[in-house]
Enzyme design. Sequence first.
Site, PDB file in Angstrom:
ATOM      1  N   HIS A 299       0.840  -1.192   0.000  1.00  0.00           N
ATOM      2  CA  HIS A 299       0.000   0.000   0.000  1.00  0.00           C
ATOM      3  C   HIS A 299       0.876   1.243   0.000  1.00  0.00           C
ATOM      4  O   HIS A 299       1.895   1.292   0.679  1.00  0.00           O
ATOM      5  CB  HIS A 299      -0.898   0.021   1.248  1.00  0.00           C
ATOM      6  CG  HIS A 299      -1.778   1.229   1.296  1.00  0.00           C
ATOM      7  ND1 HIS A 299      -2.950   1.314   0.596  1.00  0.00           N
ATOM      8  CD2 HIS A 299      -1.637   2.413   1.933  1.00  0.00           C
ATOM      9  CE1 HIS A 299      -3.498   2.487   0.788  1.00  0.00           C
ATOM     10  NE2 HIS A 299      -2.720   3.185   1.603  1.00  0.00           N
TER      11      HIS A 299
ATOM     12  N   SER B 183      -9.050   3.812   8.166  1.00  0.00           N
ATOM     13  CA  SER B 183      -9.524   3.754   6.785  1.00  0.00           C
ATOM     14  C   SER B 183      -8.627   2.850   5.936  1.00  0.00           C
ATOM     15  O   SER B 183      -9.108   1.952   5.228  1.00  0.00           O
ATOM     16  CB  SER B 183      -9.548   5.190   6.234  1.00  0.00           C
ATOM     17  OG  SER B 183      -9.776   5.201   4.865  1.00  0.00           O
TER      18      SER B 183
ATOM     19  N   ASP C 159     -16.153   2.528   5.889  1.00  0.00           N
ATOM     20  CA  ASP C 159     -15.155   3.491   5.415  1.00  0.00           C
ATOM     21  C   ASP C 159     -15.737   4.410   4.350  1.00  0.00           C
ATOM     22  O   ASP C 159     -15.425   5.596   4.310  1.00  0.00           O
ATOM     23  CB  ASP C 159     -13.912   2.772   4.879  1.00  0.00           C
ATOM     24  CG  ASP C 159     -12.875   3.780   4.405  1.00  0.00           C
ATOM     25  OD1 ASP C 159     -12.465   4.623   5.224  1.00  0.00           O
ATOM     26  OD2 ASP C 159     -12.492   3.757   3.223  1.00  0.00           O
TER      27      ASP C 159
ATOM     28  N   LYS D  48      -9.295  -1.742   5.078  1.00  0.00           N
ATOM     29  CA  LYS D  48      -9.402  -2.295   3.721  1.00  0.00           C
ATOM     30  C   LYS D  48      -8.292  -3.324   3.457  1.00  0.00           C
ATOM     31  O   LYS D  48      -8.513  -4.362   2.849  1.00  0.00           O
ATOM     32  CB  LYS D  48      -9.362  -1.153   2.706  1.00  0.00           C
ATOM     33  CG  LYS D  48     -10.640  -0.291   2.789  1.00  0.00           C
ATOM     34  CD  LYS D  48     -10.605   0.920   1.910  1.00  0.00           C
ATOM     35  CE  LYS D  48      -9.723   2.012   2.452  1.00  0.00           C
ATOM     36  NZ  LYS D  48      -9.897   3.328   1.858  1.00  0.00           N
TER      37      LYS D  48
ATOM     38  N   ARG E 202     -15.675  12.695   6.080  1.00  0.00           N
ATOM     39  CA  ARG E 202     -14.380  13.335   6.367  1.00  0.00           C
ATOM     40  C   ARG E 202     -14.033  14.339   5.287  1.00  0.00           C
ATOM     41  O   ARG E 202     -13.530  15.428   5.568  1.00  0.00           O
ATOM     42  CB  ARG E 202     -13.274  12.265   6.477  1.00  0.00           C
ATOM     43  CG  ARG E 202     -13.352  11.457   7.764  1.00  0.00           C
ATOM     44  CD  ARG E 202     -12.503  10.208   7.647  1.00  0.00           C
ATOM     45  NE  ARG E 202     -11.095  10.526   7.481  1.00  0.00           N
ATOM     46  CZ  ARG E 202     -10.204   9.701   6.927  1.00  0.00           C
ATOM     47  NH1 ARG E 202     -10.572   8.515   6.479  1.00  0.00           N
ATOM     48  NH2 ARG E 202      -8.948  10.047   6.837  1.00  0.00           N
TER      49      ARG E 202
HETATM   50  N1  URA Z   1      -6.337   6.478   1.812  1.00  0.00           N
HETATM   51  C1  URA Z   1      -7.428   5.913   2.373  1.00  0.00           C
HETATM   52  O1  URA Z   1      -7.940   4.910   1.900  1.00  0.00           O
HETATM   53  N2  URA Z   1      -7.957   6.489   3.474  1.00  0.00           N
HETATM   54  C2  URA Z   1      -7.429   7.593   4.041  1.00  0.00           C
HETATM   55  O2  URA Z   1      -7.944   8.049   5.037  1.00  0.00           O
HETATM   56  C3  URA Z   1      -6.304   8.150   3.436  1.00  0.00           C
HETATM   57  C4  URA Z   1      -5.764   7.572   2.329  1.00  0.00           C
END
Ligand code: URA
Length: 439
Positions: A82, A183, A161, A187, A168
């Site tokens: 990631h 967040s 999320d 995932k 947000r």
């Molecule tokens: N990427 C995400 O998936 N969530 C965040 O809060 C910031 C970057």
Amino acid sequence: MNFVEVIARKRDGLSLSHEEIAKFVNGAAQQSLPPEQLAALLMAICWRGMDPEETRWLTEEMLHSGEVWNLAGVRPDVVDKHSTGGVGDTVSLVLAPLMAAVGTPIAMMAGRGLGHSQGTLDKLAAIPGFNTSWERDGLLRLLDECGAAIIEQSERIAPADRVLYGLRDITATVPSLPLIVGSIMSKKLALGASTLVLDVKWGSGAFRSTIEDAVELAAALRRVARDMGVACEAVITDMNQPLGPALGTACEVRAAVDVLEGGGSPALAEVTLRLAEELQVLRGGDRQSARKDLAAALASGEARAAWDRIVVAHGGDPDPERLAQPKKRVDVTARAEGWVGEVDGTALGWVAVDIGAGRRSRNDELAFGAGLLVHVRRGERVAAGQPLASLLVGERAVDEEDLVERVSGAFHIADQAPAELVPILGTVEETIADGGEGR
Ligand code: URA
């Protein structure tokens, strides 16, 4: 439970219980709490923060708000990566075939462009026929067929999320550390690879601009991953200028293929190799031989061949000639001689968005031939009139003059050479030990 009291407790700087956090996350996923109350708690979290235990509970609850694919249960050898996002960040397109070439299967759930940064899904959409819409069975088949799967996030993964991120975005609460951790990691953990490497960017083109902030985020993400049984390492890398030479979709695919053919951007190759090396080490490999094998896979053409297999397995056409071409190329030149100093990666990212490689609003069509090529890097000496970058004008109607001005303004040409910035600072511990100087 009276949710007003929960908001008040966080407003007053107190820790929330697991039950209170569960109520918040379920309230978001099932839309049983009003958005006003969700937004109020988001702002209170943004101001007051969360301790590591609260952050872990938040992540756990967000993870369990939807489907959990648990890849580690069926394919314990699968790894994931990631990036916290930036510009010219073409790493995933090089890393996937590289890992496949050395026999380490990799699965990634990728996103569309976010703000000024271009998304892996949008880049893959530039390849004719490339399909990223796969469910769990399809993902497992792709891993068997070609050793890599890059897919879009299923609607059913971490639905909390989606609701919280939307709130947000409109309440100025995106930058909160625990909210970012919840967040991202909900995932990642829902996909459930056993091994994960995090590329945490620092600098003007990144989410977190200072080294300290990037280190804090890297440590928090890694802590949650490790607490939840994932072998995880985080590497802090530079995003004070675009990492690779291309910002866009088709042009980034070409930049990735250049690296896979043993040439291309040294910075892009270096960061990709380091992340790949960390994955191999996390899987129990020896660092030196991992590096040797990875470099050999690039040099021998094995990684390039793996790319073709990956594209074909996903339904795409691997012929680079089939990628969209720009209609026109406009060079942006240096107005004076000097040293390339600060490069405003965020400004360049927005130019790439506006020229057609991203979306200002949800329904904007992408122009796959469009993008931006960057020809110089910080610290290089340039002559007046030398091209700094080229606009790739595609199918979208654009104000070229305005874009040229914006690109020109993004490069600071200085009288003196700027302080050197290395592409890789290292792990959290290395970055702290070196005081951010890099290796
Ligand atoms: N990427 C995400 O998936 N969530 C965040 O809060 C910031 C970057």
